[in-house]
Design an enzyme around this catalytic site. Structure first.
Site, PDB file in Angstrom:
ATOM      1  N   ARG A  98     -15.098 -36.865 -66.986  1.00 34.79           N
ATOM      2  CA  ARG A  98     -14.954 -38.275 -66.679  1.00 34.79           C
ATOM      3  C   ARG A  98     -14.264 -38.775 -68.081  1.00 34.79           C
ATOM      4  O   ARG A  98     -14.184 -38.348 -69.006  1.00 34.79           O
ATOM      5  CB  ARG A  98     -16.559 -38.870 -66.829  1.00 34.79           C
ATOM      6  N   LYS A 132     -23.627 -38.094 -68.113  1.00 39.11           N
ATOM      7  CA  LYS A 132     -24.542 -38.992 -67.911  1.00 39.11           C
ATOM      8  C   LYS A 132     -26.148 -38.518 -67.941  1.00 39.11           C
ATOM      9  O   LYS A 132     -26.387 -37.368 -67.662  1.00 39.11           O
ATOM     10  CB  LYS A 132     -24.476 -39.687 -66.149  1.00 39.11           C
ATOM     11  N   HIS A 139      -9.817 -41.608 -62.559  1.00 39.91           N
ATOM     12  CA  HIS A 139     -10.962 -41.036 -62.082  1.00 39.91           C
ATOM     13  C   HIS A 139     -10.616 -39.952 -60.898  1.00 39.91           C
ATOM     14  O   HIS A 139     -11.225 -39.085 -60.560  1.00 39.91           O
ATOM     15  CB  HIS A 139     -12.002 -42.027 -61.474  1.00 39.91           C
ATOM     16  N   ARG A 178     -10.531 -36.277 -61.683  1.00 42.19           N
ATOM     17  CA  ARG A 178     -11.768 -35.543 -61.622  1.00 42.19           C
ATOM     18  C   ARG A 178     -11.983 -35.127 -60.157  1.00 42.19           C
ATOM     19  O   ARG A 178     -12.551 -34.138 -59.680  1.00 42.19           O
ATOM     20  CB  ARG A 178     -12.926 -36.444 -62.257  1.00 42.19           C
ATOM     21  N   HIS A 236     -23.126 -33.041 -61.882  1.00 38.93           N
ATOM     22  CA  HIS A 236     -24.082 -33.763 -61.056  1.00 38.93           C
ATOM     23  C   HIS A 236     -25.364 -33.428 -60.824  1.00 38.93           C
ATOM     24  O   HIS A 236     -25.437 -32.075 -60.807  1.00 38.93           O
ATOM     25  CB  HIS A 236     -23.371 -33.472 -59.582  1.00 38.93           C
ATOM     26  N   TYR A 286     -17.317 -35.560 -53.582  1.00 38.97           N
ATOM     27  CA  TYR A 286     -16.018 -35.320 -54.311  1.00 38.97           C
ATOM     28  C   TYR A 286     -15.068 -34.428 -53.607  1.00 38.97           C
ATOM     29  O   TYR A 286     -13.922 -34.278 -54.217  1.00 38.97           O
ATOM     30  CB  TYR A 286     -16.545 -35.107 -55.660  1.00 38.97           C
TER      31      TYR A 286
END
Length: 307
Positions: A161, A184, A252, A255, A278, A287
């Site tokens: 990211r 995250k 982005h 990615r 994830h 994705y």
């Protein structure tokens, strides 16, 4: 709108935000969005029910109240995706509040979000990704050009990211064969680093005029401060316009492209999930956009019963 919230409700909201920050490691921007969504909800209920929404009042929210809130959002032009996000925040707050205060939150938790078509990411082709990286480097001179090229090479080569790439410090260089990334929610993962990414970062480090201390940001702005993501977005925007690529060719998108191209080469979806960090496999599937014909070829080449 905060004036429409009782002190007790405000204290409860801040307690939930603090708990979310401590236990789930949410980013400040995420917590701010959560707070705003719940504040709007409580303010609406204050006006809708014509009474201050203290903790007792919040515990008495009914299904019809929830329907009125959703209808108010939609009539105000809020899209289905945003409505679903706001409802998710309110439900999370109510789960925490109900456990703390001991009431039944069924009316809130059983409310269904409006359906919406998930917007699938649009990855670049392999050629476009390579051309973008090369063209980004032409948007500036000297060490700044090397910096921008190093950042986008990490996005594409490691599936990082933007925040993760810009979060690297001087302690990361020289890059090893693998990077330990904190993503995250404070979730750690290890991603391999391609030689081309190491070379791009080494070139930037050699040209950078600032001292890259172990605790200092690796990527710097022109005056030596931390690099602002906006500057990387501007460089990629100029590159895509120069190449005639669609507006979806954003930082982005590197990615997205990383994941899609790995899967197209026969990569395992679970492994790609780990590389991207994830929590859910369904997120990884969104994705990746590989056409059915390619998946059929992979199946025929690798499945024991197909050979």
């Amino acid at each position: 709108m905060s004036l429409a919230i009782s002190p007790q409700a405000r204290d409860a909201l801040e307690g939930w935000i603090a708990a979310a920050a401590a236990l789930r490691g949410n980013a400040p921007a995420t917590l701010s969005a959560y707070r705003g969504d719940v504040v709007e909800f409580i303010a609406f209920m204050t006006a809708h029910r014509a009474e201050p929404q203290g903790l007792a009042a919040l515990s008495r929210i009914e299904v019809r109240d929830m329907r009125a809130w959703l209808a108010g959002l939609r009539s105000g032009g809020v899209g289905s995706r945003s409505v679903a996000r706001k409802l998710s925040a309110v439900k999370a707050f109510y789960r925490w509040l109900a456990e703390r205060e001991g009431f039944e939150p069924t009316a809130v938790l059983t409310t269904r979000a409006p359906r919406f078509q998930k917007k699938l990411p649009r990855p670049m082709t392999e050629d476009a990704a390579r051309e973008m990286i090369g063209t980004v480097e032409t948007q500036a001179d000297g060490w700044i050009a090397a910096r921008d090229a190093a950042v986008v090479t990490l996005l594409y080569g490691c599936g990082l990211r933007m925040s993760e790439a810009l979060g690297l410090t001087g302690a990361s260089v020289p890059l090893a064969e693998a990077l330990r990334i904190v993503g995250k929610g404070g979730k750690e993962r290890v991603v391999p680093v391609l030689p081309v990414a190491r070379t791009a970062v080494d070139r930037y480090v050699a040209l950078c005029p600032f001292d890259l201390g172990a605790e200092d940001p690796l990527f710097r702005g022109a005056r030596g401060g931390p690099l602002n993501a906006r500057l990387v977005r501007k460089a990629t925007e100029r590159a895509r316009l120069q190449l005639g690529l669609p507006s979806s060719a954003t930082p982005h998108a590197f990615r997205h492209s990383f994941a899609t191209h790995l899967l197209a080469s026969g990569g395992d979806l679970r492994a790609i999930q780990d590389l991207l960090g994830h929590a859910s496999l369904s997120t990884t599937q969104a994705y990746t956009s590989v056409d059915g014909a390619h998946l059929m070829r992979v199946y025929e080449d690798t499945h024991p019963k197909a050979r």
